[in-house]
Design a protein around this motif. Structure first.
Motif, PDB file in Angstrom:
ATOM      1  N   ARG A 297       0.834  -1.282   0.082  1.00 51.91           N
ATOM      2  CA  ARG A 297       0.055  -0.055  -0.254  1.00 51.91           C
ATOM      3  C   ARG A 297       0.813   1.292   0.138  1.00 51.91           C
ATOM      4  N   MET A 298       1.914   1.055   0.715  1.00 54.86           N
ATOM      5  CA  MET A 298       2.889   2.335   0.712  1.00 54.86           C
ATOM      6  C   MET A 298       3.358   2.877  -0.656  1.00 54.86           C
ATOM      7  N   ALA A 299       3.993   1.601  -1.523  1.00 54.72           N
ATOM      8  CA  ALA A 299       4.310   1.849  -2.841  1.00 54.72           C
ATOM      9  C   ALA A 299       3.127   2.296  -3.629  1.00 54.72           C
ATOM     10  N   GLU A 300       1.819   1.966  -3.362  1.00 49.47           N
ATOM     11  CA  GLU A 300       0.919   2.404  -4.251  1.00 49.47           C
ATOM     12  C   GLU A 300       0.747   4.038  -4.080  1.00 49.47           C
ATOM     13  N   ILE A 301       0.747   4.389  -2.494  1.00 51.41           N
ATOM     14  CA  ILE A 301       0.477   5.874  -2.282  1.00 51.41           C
ATOM     15  C   ILE A 301       1.667   6.580  -2.862  1.00 51.41           C
ATOM     16  N   GLN A 302       2.976   6.295  -3.052  1.00 51.47           N
ATOM     17  CA  GLN A 302       4.129   6.846  -3.473  1.00 51.47           C
ATOM     18  C   GLN A 302       4.220   6.657  -4.954  1.00 51.47           C
ATOM     19  N   ASN A 303       3.405   5.737  -5.472  1.00 50.87           N
ATOM     20  CA  ASN A 303       3.674   5.422  -7.039  1.00 50.87           C
ATOM     21  C   ASN A 303       4.951   5.008  -7.228  1.00 50.87           C
ATOM     22  N   THR A 304       5.683   3.871  -6.456  1.00 56.73           N
ATOM     23  CA  THR A 304       7.046   3.488  -6.593  1.00 56.73           C
ATOM     24  C   THR A 304       6.906   1.832  -6.256  1.00 56.73           C
ATOM     25  N   SER A 305       7.988   1.296  -6.721  1.00 58.21           N
ATOM     26  CA  SER A 305       8.047   0.024  -6.328  1.00 58.21           C
ATOM     27  C   SER A 305       7.995  -0.335  -4.935  1.00 58.21           C
ATOM     28  N   ILE A 306       7.870  -1.458  -4.444  1.00 62.79           N
ATOM     29  CA  ILE A 306       7.395  -1.970  -3.131  1.00 62.79           C
ATOM     30  C   ILE A 306       9.194  -2.146  -2.565  1.00 62.79           C
ATOM     31  N   SER A 307       9.252  -1.307  -1.286  1.00 57.68           N
ATOM     32  CA  SER A 307      10.163  -1.351  -0.695  1.00 57.68           C
ATOM     33  C   SER A 307       9.990  -1.195   1.066  1.00 57.68           C
ATOM     34  N   THR A 308      10.581  -1.941   1.705  1.00 59.12           N
ATOM     35  CA  THR A 308      10.366  -1.799   3.294  1.00 59.12           C
ATOM     36  C   THR A 308      11.342  -0.786   3.603  1.00 59.12           C
ATOM     37  N   ASN A 309      12.144   0.040   2.918  1.00 64.88           N
ATOM     38  CA  ASN A 309      12.761   1.041   3.360  1.00 64.88           C
ATOM     39  C   ASN A 309      11.840   2.343   3.395  1.00 64.88           C
ATOM     40  N   ASN A 310      10.810   2.106   2.919  1.00 64.67           N
ATOM     41  CA  ASN A 310       9.827   3.124   2.682  1.00 64.67           C
ATOM     42  C   ASN A 310       9.060   3.278   3.861  1.00 64.67           C
ATOM     43  N   LYS A 311       9.347   4.004   4.974  1.00 62.84           N
ATOM     44  CA  LYS A 311       8.693   3.676   6.326  1.00 62.84           C
ATOM     45  C   LYS A 311       7.687   4.429   6.693  1.00 62.84           C
ATOM     46  N   GLY A 312       7.667   5.621   6.022  1.00 64.62           N
ATOM     47  CA  GLY A 312       6.738   6.525   6.269  1.00 64.62           C
ATOM     48  C   GLY A 312       6.365   7.556   4.829  1.00 64.62           C
ATOM     49  N   VAL A 313       5.188   8.216   4.724  1.00 73.16           N
ATOM     50  CA  VAL A 313       5.018   9.092   3.857  1.00 73.16           C
ATOM     51  C   VAL A 313       4.135  10.146   4.200  1.00 73.16           C
ATOM     52  N   THR A 314       4.237  11.536   3.856  1.00 70.46           N
ATOM     53  CA  THR A 314       3.325  12.542   4.360  1.00 70.46           C
ATOM     54  C   THR A 314       2.558  13.179   2.809  1.00 70.46           C
ATOM     55  N   ARG A 315       1.396  13.213   2.920  1.00 69.19           N
ATOM     56  CA  ARG A 315       0.756  13.857   1.676  1.00 69.19           C
ATOM     57  C   ARG A 315       0.005  14.991   2.342  1.00 69.19           C
ATOM     58  N   THR A 316       0.206  16.053   1.591  1.00 66.81           N
ATOM     59  CA  THR A 316      -0.495  17.348   1.776  1.00 66.81           C
ATOM     60  C   THR A 316      -1.094  18.109   0.848  1.00 66.81           C
ATOM     61  N   GLU A 317      -2.168  18.581   1.211  1.00 63.96           N
ATOM     62  CA  GLU A 317      -3.137  19.060   0.047  1.00 63.96           C
ATOM     63  C   GLU A 317      -3.195  20.581   0.554  1.00 63.96           C
ATOM     64  N   THR A 318      -3.008  21.524  -0.174  1.00 67.88           N
ATOM     65  CA  THR A 318      -2.841  23.109  -0.044  1.00 67.88           C
ATOM     66  C   THR A 318      -4.166  23.493  -0.618  1.00 67.88           C
ATOM     67  N   GLN A 319      -5.012  24.288   0.563  1.00 70.50           N
ATOM     68  CA  GLN A 319      -6.112  25.081  -0.055  1.00 70.50           C
ATOM     69  C   GLN A 319      -5.716  26.458  -0.335  1.00 70.50           C
ATOM     70  N   MET A 320      -6.272  26.919  -1.585  1.00 74.15           N
ATOM     71  CA  MET A 320      -6.071  28.365  -2.070  1.00 74.15           C
ATOM     72  C   MET A 320      -7.279  29.054  -2.217  1.00 74.15           C
ATOM     73  N   ARG A 321      -7.063  30.177  -2.083  1.00 72.19           N
ATOM     74  CA  ARG A 321      -8.509  31.080  -2.251  1.00 72.19           C
ATOM     75  C   ARG A 321      -8.005  32.385  -3.016  1.00 72.19           C
ATOM     76  N   GLY A 322      -8.769  32.924  -3.935  1.00 70.80           N
ATOM     77  CA  GLY A 322      -8.949  33.946  -4.696  1.00 70.80           C
ATOM     78  C   GLY A 322      -9.725  34.351  -5.873  1.00 70.80           C
ATOM     79  N   THR A 323      -9.818  35.101  -6.179  1.00 66.89           N
ATOM     80  CA  THR A 323     -10.642  35.538  -7.465  1.00 66.89           C
ATOM     81  C   THR A 323     -10.205  35.296  -8.824  1.00 66.89           C
ATOM     82  N   SER A 324      -8.746  35.009  -8.860  1.00 68.53           N
ATOM     83  CA  SER A 324      -8.024  34.927 -10.103  1.00 68.53           C
ATOM     84  C   SER A 324      -6.780  34.159  -9.949  1.00 68.53           C
TER      85      SER A 324
END
Length: 209
Positions: A70-97
């Motif tokens: 599942r970690m590999a799917e989230i990161q769109n990478t090959s499976i590796s147990t070296n990937n012990k954590g990942v953070t996903r951040t969505e930024t909210q923007m506001r404005g008229t243009s």
């Protein structure tokens, strides 16, 4: 050998090929209460040395324990147990243009590899929370310096623990041959030795690192 601490063990491998000795297996973080307590502990430790998360309610960041697949799917990478954590951040923007858009907030999700013993889990979580910190402050570092700073979070956890396994983890950080994580850690750590935590934080915020 135990994937976490390096001790010899006769235990069978986990489903993803890792192997844990009995000591490490006994402290694996898995329940909601354990995750919550870990998050509070690591947040307080980072805040104590000067990391300000601003309006981000760190205690409410969703943390999901996932498999290596599942970690590999989230990161769109090959499976590796070296990937012990990942953070996903969505930024909210506001404005008229497009020219008027401003950042008004962030939403973070942290994914943690399953079957991590407590100290390793805490170190990984500290690494991920420094990704959150950078994202909250819209800090854009090179990959090497970004990951090096995040590995300093893990170092903070391990250096506070004062145990043989913590020394083992610190040795791994210092001796990693990875061009991003290892070189990055050594680069930031050298500046930490000269200027301390406050010096690093101010240098990062002022884009001087």
């Amino acid at each position: 050998m135990c994937t976490s601490c390096g001790a010899f063990t006769a235990n069978s491998p986990l489903h993803d090929g890792r192997c844990l000795c009995n000591n490490c297996k006994s402290s694996v973080i898995s329940t909601h209460s354990e995750i919550s307590a870990s998050l509070t502990y690591v947040k307080n430790l980072l805040v104590s040395v000067g990391f300000d998360f601003g309006t981000c309610n760190v205690d409410n960041i969703p943390i999901e324990i996932v498999s290596a697949r599942r970690m590999a799917e989230i990161q769109n990478t090959s499976i590796s147990t070296n990937n012990k954590g990942v953070t996903r951040t969505e930024t909210q923007m506001r404005g008229t243009s497009k020219s008027d858009m401003k950042v008004v907030g962030h939403t973070h999700n942290i994914y943690m590899l399953s079957d991590q013993p407590r100290l390793e889990f805490l170190g990984t979580l500290a690494h991920e929370l420094l990704h959150v910190w950078q994202n909250e402050h819209d800090i854009k570092l090179s990959p090497m310096r970004c990951e090096g700073l995040c590995n300093m979070g893990a170092y903070l956890v391990y250096s506070t623990d004062k145990s043989p396994i913590a020394d083992f983890y610190i040795k791994n950080l210092k001796e990693s041959r990875d061009a991003i994580y290892g070189d990055g850690f050594r680069y930031i750590f050298a500046r930490y030795e000269d200027h301390g935590w406050r010096g690093i934080i101010q240098s990062v915020i002022n884009n001087m690192i």
